[in-house]
Scaffold this motif. Sequence first.
Motif, PDB file in Angstrom:
ATOM      1  N   LEU A 112       0.827  -1.204   0.000  1.00 24.95           N
ATOM      2  CA  LEU A 112       0.000   0.000   0.000  1.00 24.95           C
ATOM      3  C   LEU A 112       0.863   1.256   0.000  1.00 24.95           C
ATOM      4  CD1 LEU A 112      -2.760  -1.062   2.554  1.00 24.95           C
ATOM      5  CD2 LEU A 112      -3.103  -0.629   0.115  1.00 24.95           C
ATOM      6  N   ALA A 113       1.940   1.237   0.788  1.00 19.40           N
ATOM      7  CA  ALA A 113       2.830   2.396   0.861  1.00 19.40           C
ATOM      8  C   ALA A 113       3.535   2.627  -0.472  1.00 19.40           C
ATOM      9  CB  ALA A 113       3.845   2.209   1.981  1.00 19.40           C
ATOM     10  N   ARG A 114       4.024   1.545  -1.095  1.00 16.28           N
ATOM     11  CA  ARG A 114       4.719   1.709  -2.372  1.00 16.28           C
ATOM     12  C   ARG A 114       3.763   2.181  -3.460  1.00 16.28           C
ATOM     13  NH1 ARG A 114       7.626  -3.021  -0.434  1.00 16.28           N
ATOM     14  NH2 ARG A 114       6.027  -4.369  -1.331  1.00 16.28           N
ATOM     15  N   LEU A 115       2.556   1.671  -3.439  1.00 17.51           N
ATOM     16  CA  LEU A 115       1.558   2.058  -4.436  1.00 17.51           C
ATOM     17  C   LEU A 115       0.962   3.436  -4.154  1.00 17.51           C
ATOM     18  CD1 LEU A 115      -0.210  -1.394  -4.691  1.00 17.51           C
ATOM     19  CD2 LEU A 115       0.741  -0.159  -6.654  1.00 17.51           C
ATOM     20  N   GLY A 116       1.007   3.869  -2.905  1.00 18.21           N
ATOM     21  CA  GLY A 116       0.416   5.154  -2.547  1.00 18.21           C
ATOM     22  C   GLY A 116      -1.096   5.136  -2.595  1.00 18.21           C
ATOM     23  N   ILE A 117      -1.695   3.983  -2.266  1.00 14.74           N
ATOM     24  CA  ILE A 117      -3.152   3.855  -2.286  1.00 14.74           C
ATOM     25  C   ILE A 117      -3.630   3.377  -0.916  1.00 14.74           C
ATOM     26  CG2 ILE A 117      -3.225   3.381  -4.760  1.00 14.74           C
ATOM     27  CD1 ILE A 117      -3.499   0.416  -4.151  1.00 14.74           C
ATOM     28  N   GLU A 118      -4.930   3.445  -0.703  1.00 11.98           N
ATOM     29  CA  GLU A 118      -5.489   3.055   0.588  1.00 11.98           C
ATOM     30  C   GLU A 118      -6.008   1.623   0.615  1.00 11.98           C
ATOM     31  OE1 GLU A 118      -8.467   5.904   1.572  1.00 11.98           O
ATOM     32  OE2 GLU A 118      -7.027   7.527   1.929  1.00 11.98           O
ATOM     33  N   ARG A 119      -6.248   1.051  -0.573  1.00 10.30           N
ATOM     34  CA  ARG A 119      -6.821  -0.291  -0.603  1.00 10.30           C
ATOM     35  C   ARG A 119      -6.384  -1.009  -1.870  1.00 10.30           C
ATOM     36  NH1 ARG A 119     -13.290  -1.291  -0.555  1.00 10.30           N
ATOM     37  NH2 ARG A 119     -13.044  -0.399  -2.634  1.00 10.30           N
ATOM     38  N   ILE A 120      -5.989  -2.264  -1.727  1.00  9.15           N
ATOM     39  CA  ILE A 120      -5.670  -3.118  -2.864  1.00  9.15           C
ATOM     40  C   ILE A 120      -6.949  -3.816  -3.295  1.00  9.15           C
ATOM     41  CG2 ILE A 120      -4.388  -5.164  -3.596  1.00  9.15           C
ATOM     42  CD1 ILE A 120      -2.224  -4.318  -1.551  1.00  9.15           C
ATOM     43  N   ASP A 121      -7.249  -3.781  -4.584  1.00 10.04           N
ATOM     44  CA  ASP A 121      -8.515  -4.331  -5.061  1.00 10.04           C
ATOM     45  C   ASP A 121      -8.551  -5.854  -4.999  1.00 10.04           C
ATOM     46  OD1 ASP A 121      -9.773  -1.771  -5.995  1.00 10.04           O
ATOM     47  OD2 ASP A 121      -7.979  -1.751  -7.251  1.00 10.04           O
ATOM     48  N   LEU A 122      -7.446  -6.500  -5.328  1.00 10.30           N
ATOM     49  CA  LEU A 122      -7.361  -7.970  -5.282  1.00 10.30           C
ATOM     50  C   LEU A 122      -6.004  -8.338  -4.697  1.00 10.30           C
ATOM     51  CD1 LEU A 122      -8.608 -10.752  -6.057  1.00 10.30           C
ATOM     52  CD2 LEU A 122      -7.386 -10.544  -8.248  1.00 10.30           C
ATOM     53  N   PHE A 123      -6.012  -8.919  -3.513  1.00 17.00           N
ATOM     54  CA  PHE A 123      -4.785  -9.318  -2.822  1.00 17.00           C
ATOM     55  C   PHE A 123      -4.674 -10.831  -2.935  1.00 17.00           C
ATOM     56  CE2 PHE A 123      -2.114  -9.736   1.161  1.00 17.00           C
ATOM     57  CZ  PHE A 123      -1.034  -9.015   0.669  1.00 17.00           C
ATOM     58  N   VAL A 124      -3.638 -11.292  -3.634  1.00 18.84           N
ATOM     59  CA  VAL A 124      -3.512 -12.712  -3.967  1.00 18.84           C
ATOM     60  C   VAL A 124      -2.505 -13.376  -3.039  1.00 18.84           C
ATOM     61  CG1 VAL A 124      -2.900 -14.362  -5.770  1.00 18.84           C
ATOM     62  CG2 VAL A 124      -4.122 -12.258  -6.363  1.00 18.84           C
ATOM     63  N   VAL A 125      -2.964 -14.363  -2.279  1.00 18.09           N
ATOM     64  CA  VAL A 125      -2.112 -15.060  -1.323  1.00 18.09           C
ATOM     65  C   VAL A 125      -1.914 -16.498  -1.766  1.00 18.09           C
ATOM     66  CG1 VAL A 125      -2.841 -13.577   0.581  1.00 18.09           C
ATOM     67  CG2 VAL A 125      -4.073 -15.715   0.154  1.00 18.09           C
ATOM     68  N   ASP A 126      -0.845 -17.090  -1.273  1.00 20.07           N
ATOM     69  CA  ASP A 126      -0.565 -18.503  -1.504  1.00 20.07           C
ATOM     70  C   ASP A 126      -0.703 -19.212  -0.165  1.00 20.07           C
ATOM     71  OD1 ASP A 126       0.421 -21.010  -2.002  1.00 20.07           O
ATOM     72  OD2 ASP A 126       2.159 -20.335  -3.150  1.00 20.07           O
ATOM     73  N   PRO A 127      -1.887 -19.714   0.146  1.00 19.61           N
ATOM     74  CA  PRO A 127      -2.138 -20.251   1.496  1.00 19.61           C
ATOM     75  C   PRO A 127      -1.307 -21.464   1.866  1.00 19.61           C
ATOM     76  CG  PRO A 127      -4.194 -19.814   0.329  1.00 19.61           C
ATOM     77  CD  PRO A 127      -3.096 -19.740  -0.676  1.00 19.61           C
ATOM     78  N   GLY A 128      -0.723 -22.134   0.899  1.00 13.00           N
ATOM     79  CA  GLY A 128       0.036 -23.328   1.224  1.00 13.00           C
ATOM     80  C   GLY A 128       1.535 -23.122   1.256  1.00 13.00           C
ATOM     81  N   ALA A 129       2.000 -21.901   0.963  1.00 14.89           N
ATOM     82  CA  ALA A 129       3.435 -21.692   0.765  1.00 14.89           C
ATOM     83  C   ALA A 129       4.251 -21.828   2.046  1.00 14.89           C
ATOM     84  CB  ALA A 129       3.676 -20.316   0.143  1.00 14.89           C
ATOM     85  N   ALA A 130       3.725 -21.388   3.163  1.00 16.13           N
ATOM     86  CA  ALA A 130       4.522 -21.354   4.392  1.00 16.13           C
ATOM     87  C   ALA A 130       4.368 -22.596   5.248  1.00 16.13           C
ATOM     88  CB  ALA A 130       4.136 -20.119   5.206  1.00 16.13           C
ATOM     89  N   GLY A 131       3.591 -23.554   4.808  1.00 16.78           N
ATOM     90  CA  GLY A 131       3.382 -24.750   5.600  1.00 16.78           C
ATOM     91  C   GLY A 131       2.373 -24.587   6.708  1.00 16.78           C
ATOM     92  N   ALA A 132       1.810 -23.401   6.857  1.00 16.73           N
ATOM     93  CA  ALA A 132       0.783 -23.163   7.870  1.00 16.73           C
ATOM     94  C   ALA A 132      -0.554 -23.675   7.350  1.00 16.73           C
ATOM     95  CB  ALA A 132       0.686 -21.673   8.180  1.00 16.73           C
ATOM     96  N   PRO A 133      -1.486 -23.985   8.238  1.00 12.37           N
ATOM     97  CA  PRO A 133      -2.814 -24.385   7.776  1.00 12.37           C
ATOM     98  C   PRO A 133      -3.426 -23.327   6.850  1.00 12.37           C
ATOM     99  CG  PRO A 133      -2.592 -24.806  10.118  1.00 12.37           C
ATOM    100  CD  PRO A 133      -1.373 -24.029   9.715  1.00 12.37           C
ATOM    101  N   ILE A 134      -4.049 -23.784   5.802  1.00 12.19           N
ATOM    102  CA  ILE A 134      -4.663 -22.874   4.834  1.00 12.19           C
ATOM    103  C   ILE A 134      -5.630 -21.923   5.525  1.00 12.19           C
ATOM    104  CG2 ILE A 134      -6.332 -22.830   2.925  1.00 12.19           C
ATOM    105  CD1 ILE A 134      -4.908 -25.352   1.871  1.00 12.19           C
TER     106      ILE A 134
END
Length: 315
Positions: A112-134
């Motif tokens: 958000l800081a780099r973009l200079g905006i208040e909200r990201i319209d679509l935030f894409v996560v990889d729920p399985g990448a860190a080995g934590a429960p999805i």
Amino acid sequence: MRVAGGVMRRVNLGGQGLVATSLGLGCTALTGSYGPADPDEAMRVVLRALDGGVSLIDLIDADGEAERLVGKAVAHRRDEALIAAAPGAARWEGRGCVFRPEDLGRACDASLARLGIERIDLFVVDPGAAGAPIEETMGAAGLLQDAGKIAHIGVRGLDGNRLRRAHAARPVAAVAVEYSLWQRRAERELLPLARELGMGVVAGRPLGRGFLAGRITSQVQLGPGDVRRLDPRFSPESLEAELLRLRDAQGVAADMDVGMGRLAIAWLLARGGDIVPVPSTRDLVHLEMNLTATGILLPEPLKARLARAFPLKED
């Protein structure tokens, strides 16, 4: 057949009110991942994409520098741009590319800081990448959504079962996946399931990192910093075999009197109105060619020829 101009349709990415145009702009190439990039030209590419009716600006695989560039470009045109981003951009800020659920808030704030905006319209996560429960990762993304920092949640890197789990934990608006005439694996499971669950599809690398446009015929063309050198599909042995397939597809492009790159995008657009290809380019000429792809209509016999040239491969 020549196409004078494109037809930019409105696309519902999922059933949660996320509306994009039928073609997006990928930003990976803007800052040098596919070879040297000029910042001024990159800025013009983003602005021309907006002028051409493109709304989805895809920063999912881009770096922090690209986020800053896009932020400047959309500063006075925020209502025209649908920004898609992912926490991976922070790897360029000195962190690893695997994020734990508790890291998502910090990564989102940084974007958000780099973009200079208040909200990201679509935030894409990889729920399985860190080995934590999805469910933990989706819960953390949900907290960002509740706080108004992101409007919609997207996912990537999941198989069918894990996609169902992610969607059950928190509604998923879109799946981001590599999908092209060259890489059709998404058709096996993810695409049908996304449609069943009411998700849109952000089709990354729709030109096969430039291969389908016919511009890459040898690994020698790739500079030392080009990320495609790490892609086994661009090894000399693989390219030799795949170029034979490409020549068959180029025959279809010749019969239609269009460029192969535009044909590859048109093929994706013909796969369904819930798919938004996001070709990445740092070149205004290539952008103009991509924009005209939305006006190409593919007859069924030619679709069949393309499918024979690049069949859905067995895993």
